[in-house]
Design an enzyme around this catalytic site. Sequence first.
Site, PDB file in Angstrom:
ATOM      1  N   GLY A  62      -1.339  -4.483  49.955  1.00 50.98           N
ATOM      2  CA  GLY A  62      -0.785  -5.730  50.458  1.00 50.98           C
ATOM      3  C   GLY A  62      -1.690  -6.939  50.449  1.00 50.98           C
ATOM      4  O   GLY A  62      -1.228  -8.059  50.646  1.00 50.98           O
TER       5      GLY A  62
ATOM      6  N   CYS B 259      19.850 -17.529  28.993  1.00 54.23           N
ATOM      7  CA  CYS B 259      21.002 -18.352  29.362  1.00 54.23           C
ATOM      8  C   CYS B 259      21.310 -18.304  30.853  1.00 54.23           C
ATOM      9  O   CYS B 259      22.348 -17.780  31.273  1.00 54.23           O
ATOM     10  CB  CYS B 259      22.212 -17.909  28.561  1.00 54.23           C
ATOM     11  SG  CYS B 259      21.858 -18.024  26.823  1.00 54.23           S
TER      12      CYS B 259
HETATM   13  N1  LLP Z   1       1.838   0.636  48.883  1.00 51.47           N
HETATM   14  C1  LLP Z   1       3.167   0.531  49.113  1.00 51.47           C
HETATM   15  C2  LLP Z   1       3.822   1.554  49.914  1.00 51.47           C
HETATM   16  C3  LLP Z   1       3.887  -0.548  48.562  1.00 51.47           C
HETATM   17  O1  LLP Z   1       5.186  -0.650  48.791  1.00 51.47           O
HETATM   18  C4  LLP Z   1       3.206  -1.521  47.778  1.00 51.47           C
HETATM   19  C5  LLP Z   1       3.921  -2.635  47.182  1.00 51.47           C
HETATM   20  C6  LLP Z   1       1.827  -1.363  47.576  1.00 51.47           C
HETATM   21  C7  LLP Z   1       1.171  -0.275  48.146  1.00 51.47           C
HETATM   22  C8  LLP Z   1       1.022  -2.331  46.776  1.00 51.47           C
HETATM   23  O2  LLP Z   1       1.039  -3.600  47.360  1.00 51.47           O
HETATM   24  P1  LLP Z   1       0.091  -4.752  46.798  1.00 51.47           P
HETATM   25  O3  LLP Z   1      -1.328  -4.363  47.101  1.00 51.47           O
HETATM   26  O4  LLP Z   1       0.331  -4.879  45.326  1.00 51.47           O
HETATM   27  O5  LLP Z   1       0.539  -5.965  47.529  1.00 51.47           O
HETATM   28  N2  LLP Z   1       7.094  -7.263  42.804  1.00 51.47           N
HETATM   29  C9  LLP Z   1       6.544  -7.969  43.934  1.00 51.47           C
HETATM   30  C10 LLP Z   1       5.624  -7.107  44.762  1.00 51.47           C
HETATM   31  C11 LLP Z   1       6.276  -5.849  45.312  1.00 51.47           C
HETATM   32  C12 LLP Z   1       5.342  -5.012  46.142  1.00 51.47           C
HETATM   33  C13 LLP Z   1       6.006  -3.780  46.631  1.00 51.47           C
HETATM   34  N3  LLP Z   1       5.176  -2.851  47.314  1.00 51.47           N
HETATM   35  C14 LLP Z   1       5.843  -9.227  43.423  1.00 51.47           C
HETATM   36  O6  LLP Z   1       5.868  -9.497  42.224  1.00 51.47           O
HETATM   37  O7  LLP Z   1       5.304  -9.993  44.203  1.00 51.47           O
END
Ligand code: LLP
Length: 442
Positions: free
Chosen positions: A248, A355
């Site tokens: 996160g 589109c």
């Molecule tokens: N662990 C879990 C349980 C998660 O659901 C996620 C991301 C992560 C780790 C990794 O999170 P990060 O470190 O990348 O923030 N497509 C979206 C982001 C979706 C994230 C979903 N979960 C975007 O493009 O911003």
Amino acid sequence: MNHFDYQDGELHCEGVSLTEIAREVGTPVYVYSSATLERHYTVFAGALSTMPALRSPKEEAPLVAYAMKANSNLAVVRTLALAGCGADTVSEGEIRKAMAAGIPAERIVFSGVGKTDGEMAFALKAGIYQLNVESRPELDRLARVAASLNMIAPFVIRINPGVGAGGHAKITTGGAKDKFGISAEEALKLYAEASAHRNLAPVGIACHIGSQITDLTPMQAAFSRMRGWVEALRAEGLSVERLDLGGGLGVPYFNQPTPPNPADFAEMAALTVGNLGVRYTFEPGRLIAANAGVLVSRVVHVHERSDSGQKFLVLDAAMNDLLRPALYDAYHDIRPVVQPANDDAEIYDVVGPVCETGDTFTRDRQLPRLRAGELVAFMTAGAYGAVMGSEYNSRPLAPEVLVRDGRFAVVRPRPSYDEMIAREPLPQWLEPKGLRPRVALA
Ligand code: LLP
């Protein structure tokens, strides 16, 4: 910090000119830097490993399980595997890719709210580190699957700590009404029940409150609740050996608040949830991959509406290649690949050819004046870029290129139109095989 910079007025990645890559591979194209990937992993893992409070009873440093959903290209994952990374996966496909990239099963975590029986069986047989269970029905199914295999399933329960955070409502996961995890109260009950089950081994608890978090405060609040729940479980005589604190951490998308650096994060974690006598896991995705990649695209033309005067910079990349602006109103810095010779600027709406009005990367952005044929790079596109791509409008998936110290390789080629067409066989009742199309092709 990343390894994209201007050299002699031209944007390069680790010494390779993006113009050269675009010429050889075509556009749009994703380009990744091995050095940035490695650096981000090393800095993050290094910051955690310097914290004695985050060592396990066996003196192990935390497991850094890279969230493969951010970028699961095999060469990217292999680069991280060689640096020592584990993997946080959310599907059988990701587990298979992690193992194909050389990540040992004992460093693989399997998360997600809807794992199927088949996926759980695959994960158990592969011998992964743990499954992160998100609900009672999932735990019931895991017990049945493990029993049918005569195995013991090591799992942690994902608690939803009731602290929501993140860059956009669609990527906030810690709120009481989000689909992720369960309440602490229910988790404590399930944990006790599972301890008595012969095919289940509850080994700890997990949380993840959102993505693109740029402030440590909500994380600290969630972590401190997690500490309380570890203590509550132990007070019931239950054993807690692991604590998974999710991912996160945000990255700078140029116009946003500067996110906390890994050292501050590690210190906060050590102070808030350290010294619990558990093995810690962290699941960063974006932090590792985002600034390690760019999407290079060519200007098709500039269109100025005579009625409104609006200027559209029409690119050959579209929402099917980089979905984040359309889906989350995400901001990506857009840079000309060749630095302009003067300070002439224009206000553009930057759009793709799909589109839909939603196929707009940004509105009213001031950029250097650009002309048809020139190249631009979307920065910070290495996470949730190519992985979220599709072939909407029958546009071939953008290829991916990995650079390492002056060399580059195509690590996912662009499919040819023939390949795309061949992927969709016609049923026998439509057009008999081998029949020539009725419309002659030019
Ligand atoms: N662990 C879990 C349980 C998660 O659901 C996620 C991301 C992560 C780790 C990794 O999170 P990060 O470190 O990348 O923030 N497509 C979206 C982001 C979706 C994230 C979903 N979960 C975007 O493009 O911003």
